[in-house]
Design an enzyme around this catalytic site. Structure first.
Site, PDB file in Angstrom:
ATOM      1  N   HIS A 134      30.358 -16.945   3.658  1.00  0.00           N
ATOM      2  CA  HIS A 134      31.714 -16.523   4.045  1.00  0.00           C
ATOM      3  C   HIS A 134      31.771 -16.192   5.517  1.00  0.00           C
ATOM      4  CE1 HIS A 134      29.518 -12.906   2.727  1.00  0.00           C
ATOM      5  NE2 HIS A 134      30.290 -12.184   3.525  1.00  0.00           N
TER       6      HIS A 134
ATOM      7  N   HIS B  69      33.820 -14.000   8.339  1.00  0.00           N
ATOM      8  CA  HIS B  69      34.771 -12.922   8.597  1.00  0.00           C
ATOM      9  C   HIS B  69      35.615 -13.293   9.810  1.00  0.00           C
ATOM     10  CE1 HIS B  69      32.727  -9.748   6.146  1.00  0.00           C
ATOM     11  NE2 HIS B  69      31.650 -10.488   6.396  1.00  0.00           N
TER      12      HIS B  69
END
Ligand SMILES: [Zn+2]
Length: 141
Positions: A100, A102
């Site tokens: 992932h 950010h």
């Protein structure tokens, strides 16, 4: 092994506040934001680390991050900058093992920062840098 929470978000069995979704990517607000508008970009396909992600999906992830960044800059949140952060591996601070990125909007005095340790002024000499480069280059594909 408990199901990955990001896979639950992809399947919709866990609630999320989605900002964007396409065939391969989802962007949603972090429910425990570092700053207002803190967004996570994830590939829909469960993949633990960046190096395991297919090249086209690496591209899609960054393009999605750029889309979110553009929207954040145009929004009334009035962010003054953005940090794009990807923690790859536990040592790097990854705590959910589904890759992932950010997208962290920055505001004056927000208290967030990337901390770099003190470094020596003179740095490493060319020979030392070359020895390090040799160790890395032989694995470049
Ligand atoms: Zn997952």
């Amino acid at each position: 092994m408990p199901e990955c929470i990001f896979c639950k978000i992809v399947r919709g069995t866990l609630q999320s506040t989605k900002l964007y979704e396409d065939e391969h990517m989802i962007a949603f607000l972090d429910s425990r934001p570092i700053t207002k508008g803190h967004t996570l970009i994830i590939p829909k396909k469960h993949t633990e680390m960046l190096v395991e992600l297919e090249d086209n999906l690496v591209g899609d992830m960054l393009i999605t991050a750029k889309k979110i960044g553009k929207a954040l800059r145009k929004s009334k949140l009035n962010c003054r900058g953005i940090n794009y952060v990807l923690a790859d591996g536990a040592e790097a601070g990854q705590n959910i093992f589904h890759v992932h990125m950010h997208v962290i909007p920055r505001y004056r005095g927000d208290g967030f920062g990337l901390r770099m340790p003190e470094r020596e002024e003179e740095g490493e000499d060319e020979k030392t840098l070359e020895r390090t480069a040799i160790k890395i280059r032989k694995f470049l594909e």
